[in-house]
Design a protein around this motif. Structure first.
Motif, PDB file in Angstrom:
ATOM      1  N   HIS A   1       0.828  -1.206   0.000  1.00  0.00           N
ATOM      2  CA  HIS A   1       0.000   0.000   0.000  1.00  0.00           C
ATOM      3  C   HIS A   1       0.865   1.260   0.000  1.00  0.00           C
ATOM      4  O   HIS A   1       2.079   1.218   0.236  1.00  0.00           O
ATOM      5  CB  HIS A   1      -0.951   0.004   1.200  1.00  0.00           C
TER       6      HIS A   1
ATOM      7  N   ASP B   1      -3.863   1.943   4.507  1.00  0.00           N
ATOM      8  CA  ASP B   1      -3.253   0.673   4.905  1.00  0.00           C
ATOM      9  C   ASP B   1      -3.588  -0.387   3.868  1.00  0.00           C
ATOM     10  O   ASP B   1      -4.139  -0.086   2.801  1.00  0.00           O
ATOM     11  CB  ASP B   1      -3.699   0.253   6.307  1.00  0.00           C
TER      12      ASP B   1
ATOM     13  N   SER C   1      -5.801  -2.654   3.707  1.00  0.00           N
ATOM     14  CA  SER C   1      -7.180  -3.109   3.525  1.00  0.00           C
ATOM     15  C   SER C   1      -7.774  -2.675   2.189  1.00  0.00           C
ATOM     16  O   SER C   1      -8.721  -3.293   1.694  1.00  0.00           O
ATOM     17  CB  SER C   1      -8.063  -2.594   4.674  1.00  0.00           C
TER      18      SER C   1
ATOM     19  N   TRP D   1      -6.648  -3.122  -0.600  1.00  0.00           N
ATOM     20  CA  TRP D   1      -6.376  -4.135  -1.628  1.00  0.00           C
ATOM     21  C   TRP D   1      -7.412  -5.262  -1.629  1.00  0.00           C
ATOM     22  O   TRP D   1      -7.294  -6.206  -2.413  1.00  0.00           O
ATOM     23  CB  TRP D   1      -5.003  -4.758  -1.401  1.00  0.00           C
ATOM     24  N   LYS D   2      -8.417  -5.200  -0.763  1.00  0.00           N
ATOM     25  CA  LYS D   2      -9.342  -6.330  -0.577  1.00  0.00           C
ATOM     26  C   LYS D   2      -9.948  -6.836  -1.881  1.00  0.00           C
ATOM     27  O   LYS D   2      -9.982  -8.053  -2.129  1.00  0.00           O
ATOM     28  CB  LYS D   2     -10.467  -5.921   0.381  1.00  0.00           C
TER      29      LYS D   2
ATOM     30  N   TYR E   1      -7.265  -8.502  -3.919  1.00  0.00           N
ATOM     31  CA  TYR E   1      -6.922  -9.732  -3.197  1.00  0.00           C
ATOM     32  C   TYR E   1      -7.912 -10.849  -3.509  1.00  0.00           C
ATOM     33  O   TYR E   1      -7.523 -11.985  -3.830  1.00  0.00           O
ATOM     34  CB  TYR E   1      -6.883  -9.447  -1.694  1.00  0.00           C
TER      35      TYR E   1
ATOM     36  N   VAL F   1      -0.484  -9.231   1.817  1.00  0.00           N
ATOM     37  CA  VAL F   1      -0.695  -7.785   1.875  1.00  0.00           C
ATOM     38  C   VAL F   1       0.181  -7.208   2.980  1.00  0.00           C
ATOM     39  O   VAL F   1       0.116  -7.654   4.123  1.00  0.00           O
ATOM     40  CB  VAL F   1      -2.177  -7.449   2.155  1.00  0.00           C
TER      41      VAL F   1
ATOM     42  N   GLN G   1       1.767  -4.316   5.641  1.00  0.00           N
ATOM     43  CA  GLN G   1       1.215  -3.289   6.534  1.00  0.00           C
ATOM     44  C   GLN G   1       2.386  -2.483   7.117  1.00  0.00           C
ATOM     45  O   GLN G   1       2.608  -2.467   8.333  1.00  0.00           O
ATOM     46  CB  GLN G   1       0.390  -3.932   7.659  1.00  0.00           C
TER      47      GLN G   1
ATOM     48  N   SER H   1      -9.797   7.523   8.900  1.00  0.00           N
ATOM     49  CA  SER H   1      -8.970   6.427   9.417  1.00  0.00           C
ATOM     50  C   SER H   1      -7.589   6.402   8.762  1.00  0.00           C
ATOM     51  O   SER H   1      -6.821   5.466   8.967  1.00  0.00           O
ATOM     52  CB  SER H   1      -9.656   5.079   9.180  1.00  0.00           C
TER      53      SER H   1
END
Length: 257
Positions: free
Chosen positions: A40, A45, A47, A49-50, A53, A65, A67, A177
């Protein structure tokens, strides 16, 4: 007569060897890399890429992934290399935004078979993404530089500048966030860029407000990357257009140039 028979047998054996070597070479070249590492960028962050993924996993790929903490360029590169070193076999390394600068260094890891840049920076030797951004200024004006040395995007302007095309609820959540990113990370000087020795692929987001699309094209052209351009895509092209991004990653895994 006997010598002719022997010569004929030798020729047949040679032909079999040539065919076998050709088939072996084809098999080697057609083998796919099964490990994909998704890196990322700043202010977000892993997430995001969900969607990518999910597509890759359904296709049978082993997807990891990262972090990284976004506290310094060096530590972020170390974090990505730590993931790569744990893999069984080679991988395709994928970077979004600032993540592109990270994979430009981490891509020198011997386990990295290829690089995929997704609306990402790909600096050359002696360059930084911060200085390159001045060559082709971006459209956004919403970055806030904190007194503690960490930058972030104005939450009120985040949906428009960073997350165009993302649903309103999700973009608003991403805004509040977001992960502040160390300003010094954007000033890191690149050494030994991996794209000079590794094959690369590039996704240009044609409506990107964070990285000027012309800068993205410059990066892709300079690296001789296999390039696609996604019309109407913002900086969050990996979220809004997961199929196009995933298809290019799969092409990289299959070694298609």
């Amino acid at each position: 007569m006997k010598s002719r028979s022997i010569l004929k047998k030798i020729n047949i054996l040679l032909l079999i060897v040539v065919i076998s070597l050709s088939n072996y070479s084809y098999a080697q070249n057609s083998q796919s890399v099964k490990n994909i590492v998704l890196v990322h960028g700043a202010f977000v962050d892993g997430s995001g890429w969900k969607n990518v993924y999910d597509i890759l996993v359904k296709k049978g790929y082993n997807v990891t992934v990262t972090q990284q903490a976004l506290t310094s360029y060096e530590s972020d590169v170390e974090s990505v290399n730590r993931i790569i070193d744990q893999l069984d076999g080679q991988c395709i390394l994928v970077g979004h935004s600032y993540g592109g600068a990270i994979i430009t260094t981490a891509g020198n890891n011997p386990k990295v078979a290829g690089l995929v840049y997704v609306a990402a920076h790909a600096p050359d030797e002696g360059e930084s993404e911060g200085n390159n951004g001045k060559l082709y200024p971006p459209a956004y004006k919403s970055m806030i530089k904190g007194e503690d040395g960490f930058d972030y995007i104005d939450p009120k302007k985040f949906p428009e500048d960073f997350a165009g095309g993302v649903t309103k609820d999700m973009a608003s959540f991403m805004a509040i966030s977001q992960t502040p990113t160390a300003d010094v990370a954007f000033k890191a000087i690149i050494k030994n860029p991996a794209w000079k020795t590794k094959p690369s692929w590039y996704v240009v987001a044609k409506s990107d407000r964070i990285i000027n699309p012309y800068l993205e094209r410059m990066y892709a052209k300079r690296a001789k990357s296999v390039t696609i351009e996604v019309a109407g895509a913002s900086h969050c092209v990996y979220i809004t257009h997961p199929k196009e991004v995933s298809d290019l990653i799969i092409s990289a895994a299959q070694g298609k140039k």
